[in-house]
Design a protein around this motif. Structure first.
Motif, short mmCIF file in Angstrom:
data_model
loop_
_atom_site.label_atom_id
_atom_site.label_comp_id
_atom_site.label_asym_id
_atom_site.label_seq_id
_atom_site.Cartn_x
_atom_site.Cartn_y
_atom_site.Cartn_z
N UNK A 98 -16.18 60.07 71.84
CA UNK A 98 -16.12 61.51 71.63
C UNK A 98 -15.86 61.84 70.16
N UNK A 99 -15.01 61.04 69.49
CA UNK A 99 -14.74 61.26 68.06
C UNK A 99 -15.99 60.98 67.22
N UNK A 100 -16.76 59.96 67.61
CA UNK A 100 -17.99 59.65 66.87
C UNK A 100 -19.00 60.78 67.05
N UNK A 101 -19.13 61.29 68.28
CA UNK A 101 -20.07 62.38 68.55
C UNK A 101 -19.66 63.65 67.79
N UNK A 102 -18.36 63.91 67.70
CA UNK A 102 -17.87 65.10 66.99
C UNK A 102 -17.94 64.92 65.48
N UNK A 103 -18.20 63.71 65.00
CA UNK A 103 -18.29 63.46 63.56
C UNK A 103 -16.95 63.18 62.91
N UNK A 104 -15.89 63.00 63.69
CA UNK A 104 -14.56 62.72 63.13
C UNK A 104 -14.45 61.29 62.63
N UNK A 105 -15.21 60.38 63.26
CA UNK A 105 -15.18 58.97 62.91
C UNK A 105 -16.62 58.53 62.61
N UNK A 106 -16.83 57.74 61.55
CA UNK A 106 -18.20 57.28 61.29
C UNK A 106 -18.66 56.32 62.38
N UNK A 107 -19.96 56.40 62.69
CA UNK A 107 -20.49 55.53 63.75
C UNK A 107 -20.66 54.10 63.23
N UNK A 108 -20.47 53.17 64.14
CA UNK A 108 -20.61 51.74 63.84
C UNK A 108 -21.70 51.19 64.75
N UNK A 109 -22.82 50.79 64.14
CA UNK A 109 -23.98 50.35 64.93
C UNK A 109 -23.67 49.12 65.76
N UNK A 110 -22.91 48.18 65.22
CA UNK A 110 -22.57 46.95 65.96
C UNK A 110 -21.72 47.29 67.19
N UNK A 111 -20.74 48.15 67.01
CA UNK A 111 -19.90 48.57 68.14
C UNK A 111 -20.74 49.30 69.17
N UNK A 112 -21.68 50.14 68.72
CA UNK A 112 -22.57 50.84 69.65
C UNK A 112 -23.42 49.88 70.45
N UNK A 113 -23.92 48.82 69.80
CA UNK A 113 -24.71 47.82 70.53
C UNK A 113 -23.86 47.11 71.58
N UNK A 114 -22.64 46.76 71.19
CA UNK A 114 -21.77 46.07 72.14
C UNK A 114 -21.44 46.96 73.33
N UNK A 115 -21.20 48.25 73.08
CA UNK A 115 -20.94 49.17 74.18
C UNK A 115 -22.15 49.30 75.10
N UNK A 116 -23.35 49.34 74.52
CA UNK A 116 -24.57 49.40 75.33
C UNK A 116 -24.73 48.15 76.19
N UNK A 117 -24.42 46.99 75.63
CA UNK A 117 -24.51 45.75 76.41
C UNK A 117 -23.53 45.78 77.58
N UNK A 118 -22.33 46.31 77.34
CA UNK A 118 -21.33 46.40 78.41
C UNK A 118 -21.83 47.34 79.50
#
Length: 194
Positions: free
Chosen positions: A127-147
């Motif tokens: 939610x913080x990434x979507x709101x722009x409060x925290x910069x997105x991390x592509x590697x973390x996004x990939x890991x979340x998608x795999x999960x």
């Protein structure tokens, strides 16, 4: 870092490196080029199991006396999820004088509560990434998608059928265990009579 995971070859049950450690390490050095020597404090002197890892470096004079020096290397301890659940349970017993009550239902509830807490942490971060409060991390996004993709898509009826099937198997095993005990008891009585 990768080779440490595969090359722990020698260990000793004591935290001190001594002359026997050198012999053990020399043996395993013939097996692989860079063995890791693991020491484990089984006496629990510091109220916890201290673990150290070492590799050796050759020292000495060329064509003269040679030896080795043990150099500590960093290590991490990992385990399967099932092992982590057991370890967490036993860590919770530390200092507890009473005999624990091994209730499967309580363990499942605790595990589900932990999982819900972890999901809430991840959801809060997303939610913080979507709101722009925290910069997105592509590697973390990939890991979340795999999960998310690894979760089987099952409806409620399928899960209920799986649980019922497992319960029926468990009851069948209990029944067979009971029958085996009864047969052994009858056999023992017959042997006493004969």
């Amino acid at each position: 870092k990768q080779w440490y995971q595969r090359r722990v070859r020698g260990y000793s049950s004591g935290i001190i490196i001594n002359e026997y450690s050198s012999l053990i390490h020399a043996f395993y050095k013939c097996q692989c080029p860079t063995p890791v020597h693991l020491t484990v404090d089984t006496q629990l002197k510091e109220q916890k199991m201290k673990i150290n890892t070492h590799i050796t470096s050759q020292i000495g004079v060329k064509n003269g006396t040679e030896g080795c020096i043990f150099t500590p290397v960093p290590h991490t301890i990992t385990g399967a999820e099932a092992d982590q659940v057991s370890q967490k349970f036993f860590q919770g017993l530390r200092g507890n004088k009473k005999t624990p009550n091994f209730n499967d239902q309580e363990q499942i509830i605790t595990s589900c509560d932990d999982m819900i807490a972890q999901i809430n942490i991840v959801l809060g971060h997303v939610k913080k990434v979507i709101a722009g409060e925290v910069p997105n991390d592509k590697e973390l996004g990939r890991q979340l998608m795999e999960v998310v993709q690894s979760i089987p898509n099952l409806d409620g009826d399928t899960i209920t059928n799986m649980l019922n099937s497992h319960m029926q198997d468990l009851l069948a095993v209990e029944y067979l265990t009971y029958l085996t005990r009864q047969q052994l008891a009858i056999s023992a009585r017959i042997n006493q009579i004969l």
